[in-house]
Design an enzyme around this catalytic site. Structure first.
Site, short mmCIF file in Angstrom:
data_model
loop_
_atom_site.label_atom_id
_atom_site.label_comp_id
_atom_site.label_asym_id
_atom_site.label_seq_id
_atom_site.Cartn_x
_atom_site.Cartn_y
_atom_site.Cartn_z
N SER A 180 0.86 -1.18 0.00
CA SER A 180 0.00 0.00 0.00
C SER A 180 0.89 1.23 0.00
CB SER A 180 -0.89 0.00 1.25
OG SER A 180 -0.10 0.16 2.42
N LEU A 238 2.93 -1.33 5.06
CA LEU A 238 2.37 -0.02 5.43
C LEU A 238 3.50 1.00 5.44
CD1 LEU A 238 -0.03 1.69 6.58
CD2 LEU A 238 0.83 1.09 8.86
N ILE A 256 7.14 -2.60 7.21
CA ILE A 256 7.03 -1.14 7.25
C ILE A 256 7.82 -0.60 6.06
CG2 ILE A 256 7.35 0.93 8.62
CD1 ILE A 256 5.46 -1.17 9.90
N LYS A 257 7.17 0.25 5.28
CA LYS A 257 7.84 0.82 4.10
C LYS A 257 8.63 2.06 4.50
CE LYS A 257 5.70 0.66 -0.01
NZ LYS A 257 4.64 0.85 -1.03
N VAL A 258 9.91 2.04 4.17
CA VAL A 258 10.82 3.15 4.49
C VAL A 258 11.50 3.59 3.20
CG1 VAL A 258 12.93 3.80 5.72
CG2 VAL A 258 11.23 2.32 6.84
#
Length: 376
Positions: A44, A108, A139-141
């Site tokens: 997402s 996310l 977790i998207k970084v």
């Protein structure tokens, strides 16, 4: 008989979906894709959430409840996003278990305004990880310079990371190093690295979208470089991906990584992102067909996923033309295009492309919030 989409995993690649929406999860549509199409994950981003929340009534009741509880627009968004990611992750739990924690992940993103803020990224990623409370989330970084130390720290914390917004080979190489260093630091602390997972998301279509007009301008000038430039049209994204895969193989077959692998480490797989073609003259499946290969992921928009199911022709093509890829990048220099400058511009634009829909979503949520507070 498996359809073309469901056959892709036999070549070592996992297909994830670049889409999320509450009704899509609740209706059973996502579960059907998992069961029938071998879908193995979901990503997402702020633009996807803006589309889902601003243009549907799926979230109206929850927004009303949270607004009346005094939550801010950003708190409402995070609550909605977390609920959707948790629900999707629960559907993928079987994939996660069946693949021994290789797949089954739902991603996310940290707030896009943190792309250039190391400590803020670490703090928010840790908070989201605890709140999500699922082993099979990432977790998207963003893989910015400021993101590199955050990636290293978060991996050493044991948090699964999807590194996003990668366009250039040098930056990708640094991201792979940050992942490996993070694992090494975790080992030094005496912590397990067996279920720490990460992907490095290399963006494709935006590369060609920016470079092709530059090449076309050289073609139109009818100069000495025109023929060379014409031969490079529509090729730089795929050649960049193939060269990134070459780096991947070098990094994750090194003695340094093998020492970690013996302790249970997984390689940080390359994930092909931005895989829908923007140029209508190009085959809409070209970024999928060309880059199928072992230990990779492709996250695909819903429309492209449906098209591949009907028209795809899967085969292991990722390592075809590595020499040609290196020549293409040399030729790009010869015609006067600085790929480093291009990828820097793409990163800056990429950050803005996530900030803009996030700001728009916050504005829409503030309006909805006020409406709900005014209604009985």
């Amino acid at each position: 008989m498996k359809n073309p989409l469901a056959k892709i995993p036999t070549f070592g690649q996992s297909i994830w979906l670049d889409y999320i929406r509450r009704k899509f999860i609740a209706s059973g549509e996502l579960k059907k894709l998992i069961d029938e199409d071998e879908l193995r994950g979901l990503t997402s981003n702020p633009a996807i959430f803006e589309e889902a929340i601003s243009n549907s009534d799926d979230y109206a009741d929850t927004i009303k409840k949270l607004a009346k509880a005094g939550k801010s627009a950003e708190e409402i968004f995070l609550n909605l996003a977390i609920e959707d990611v948790q629900s999707a992750a629960d559907l993928f739990k079987g994939v996660y278990e069946k693949t021994n924690a290789l797949d089954g992940y739902v991603s996310l993103e940290v707030s896009p305004g943190l792309a250039l803020v190391t400590e803020g990224t670490i703090t928010e990623a840790r908070s989201s990880w605890v709140t999500l409370d699922r082993k099979n989330v990432m977790i998207k970084v963003p893989g910015t310079n400021e993101g590199l130390p955050a990636i290293e720290q978060l991996i050493s914390d044991g948090i699964n990371i999807n590194v996003t917004l990668l366009f250039g080979l040098d930056r990708y190489s640094k991201v792979a190093d940050a992942y490996i260093t993070g694992l090494e630091k975790r080992v030094e602390k005496g912590e397990s690295i067996e279920n720490v997972a990460s992907v490095a998301s290399f963006f494709l279509s935006r590369i060609d979208t920016l470079i092709d007009p530059m090449l076309q301008e050289i073609v139109d000038q009818k100069s000495d470089h025109s023929t060379l430039a014409k031969g490079l049209l529509g090729k730089i994204a795929i050649t960049s991906a193939r060269l990134a895969y070459k780096i991947f193989k070098e990094k994750f077959s090194s003695d340094r990584f093998i020492a970690l692998k013996e302790k249970g480490a997984k390689p940080q797989r390359l994930l092909w992102a931005s895989t829908s073609t923007k140029n209508p003259t190009y085959n809409e499946l070209m970024y999928i067909e060309a880059l199928i290969g072992p230990e990779t992921v492709n996250t695909v928009p819903k429309e492209t996923l449906n098209s591949y199911r009907k028209h795809g022709n899967p085969a292991n093509r990722l390592e075809e033309g590595i020499e040609e890829a290196e020549i293409s990048h040399q030729q790009l220099k010869e015609v006067g295009i600085d790929l480093d400058a291009v990828t820097k511009q793409l990163e800056e634009e990429g950050i803005q492309k996530f900030i803009k829909p996030f700001d728009s979503l916050m504005s829409a949520l503030n309006e909805k919030r006020e409406e709900k507070l005014e209604s009985k």
